[in-house]
Scaffold this active site. Structure first.
Site, short mmCIF file in Angstrom:
data_model
loop_
_atom_site.label_atom_id
_atom_site.label_comp_id
_atom_site.label_asym_id
_atom_site.label_seq_id
_atom_site.Cartn_x
_atom_site.Cartn_y
_atom_site.Cartn_z
CD GLU A 79 0.04 -1.56 -7.48
OE1 GLU A 79 0.61 -1.93 -6.44
OE2 GLU A 79 0.26 -0.47 -8.03
CG HIS A 97 -5.63 -0.14 -7.60
ND1 HIS A 97 -5.69 1.22 -7.30
CD2 HIS A 97 -4.59 -0.28 -8.46
CE1 HIS A 97 -4.72 1.85 -7.96
NE2 HIS A 97 -4.05 0.96 -8.68
CG HIS A 99 -5.33 3.96 -12.38
ND1 HIS A 99 -4.26 3.82 -13.24
CD2 HIS A 99 -4.97 3.32 -11.24
CE1 HIS A 99 -3.30 3.12 -12.65
NE2 HIS A 99 -3.72 2.80 -11.43
CG HIS A 159 -1.38 5.02 -8.11
ND1 HIS A 159 -0.36 4.20 -7.67
CD2 HIS A 159 -2.16 4.23 -8.90
CE1 HIS A 159 -0.52 2.98 -8.19
NE2 HIS A 159 -1.61 2.98 -8.93
#
Length: 228
Positions: A79, A97, A99, A159
């Site tokens: 990413e 980032h 999850h 996501h």
């Protein structure tokens, strides 16, 4: 390749510490997620395939703003384009980032996370959900960048979530706050229809926070201290 990892040794260690903190809080699992911090024209970012909750500074790679590896010996996260895009467009200092479970769950069903609690104003208010795109693609990066306009956080459809801030500590705090807010929304929605703070109420909160210097500790005034 010139290894300039020593020049960002402190930042690489800070990224590893942040990952371990997020992992301990349950926002990271296995190799899913990525964290970075920018210093000038260099970015310290997690390596692809690393177990984030156990990350070491040696598993943090240094790249320039074009994505060229200039420090470390591991390939950066898939990413990377997303991280570099956030730095280029918003001039921020760190990107997280995850999850995270609640954030990811809500990203599967909501078009946006409404401002149901005033603490969401720290993220800019309503949190947008970026349309789904395959991970690691320019399409995903562009989708998330658009959702972050004027915001410190965005959900990524089916996501996860992304946050950014001027410092790594603040970006981590944003990630923790977003996950908390997603949990509050889920619990409220299970009980009924969550009430949303309208613009007038949001403005009133901002004015009150500014007037009270909300979120900062203050010593007891001398007069009150003497009267004890």
């Amino acid at each position: 390749m010139t290894d300039s990892s020593s020049a960002l040794g402190r930042e690489r260690a800070a990224v590893a510490d942040a990952c371990r903190r997020l992992g301990a809080a349950g926002l990271l699992i296995g190799t899913a997620g990525n964290v970075s911090v920018r210093v000038g024209d260099r970015v310290a970012v997690t390596a692809t395939g690393a177990v984030l909750a156990q990350l070491t500074a040696g598993q943090v790679t240094v790249v320039d703003l074009d994505g060229k590896v200039v420090g470390g010996r591991l390939r950066p996260t898939s990413e990377l384009d997303l991280h570099l895009g956030v730095y280029r467009r918003y001039g921020t200092g760190a990107v997280v980032h995850t999850h995270a479970p609640m954030a990811t769950a809500l990203s599967c069903v909501l078009d946006e996370l409404p401002c149901i609690h005033y603490q969401l104003l720290a993220l800019g208010g309503t949190v947008r959900v970026a349309p789904y795109a395959t991970f690691g693609t320019p399409e995903l990066a562009e989708s998330v960048l658009a959702a972050l306009d004027g915001r410190g956080a965005a959900l990524m459809a089916n996501h996860g979530a992304v946050t950014h801030a001027t410092t790594l500590e603040a970006a981590v705090e944003h990630a923790l706050l977003l996950e908390w807010a997603c949990g509050v929304y889920q619990h409220a929605a299970a009980l009924g229809r969550p009430r949303v703070l309208d613009e007038q109420r949001q403005r009133a909160v901002i004015e009150a926070a500014l007037a009270r210097d909300y979120g900062t500790t203050h010593p007891v005034p001398p007069a009150q201290e003497e009267s004890r």
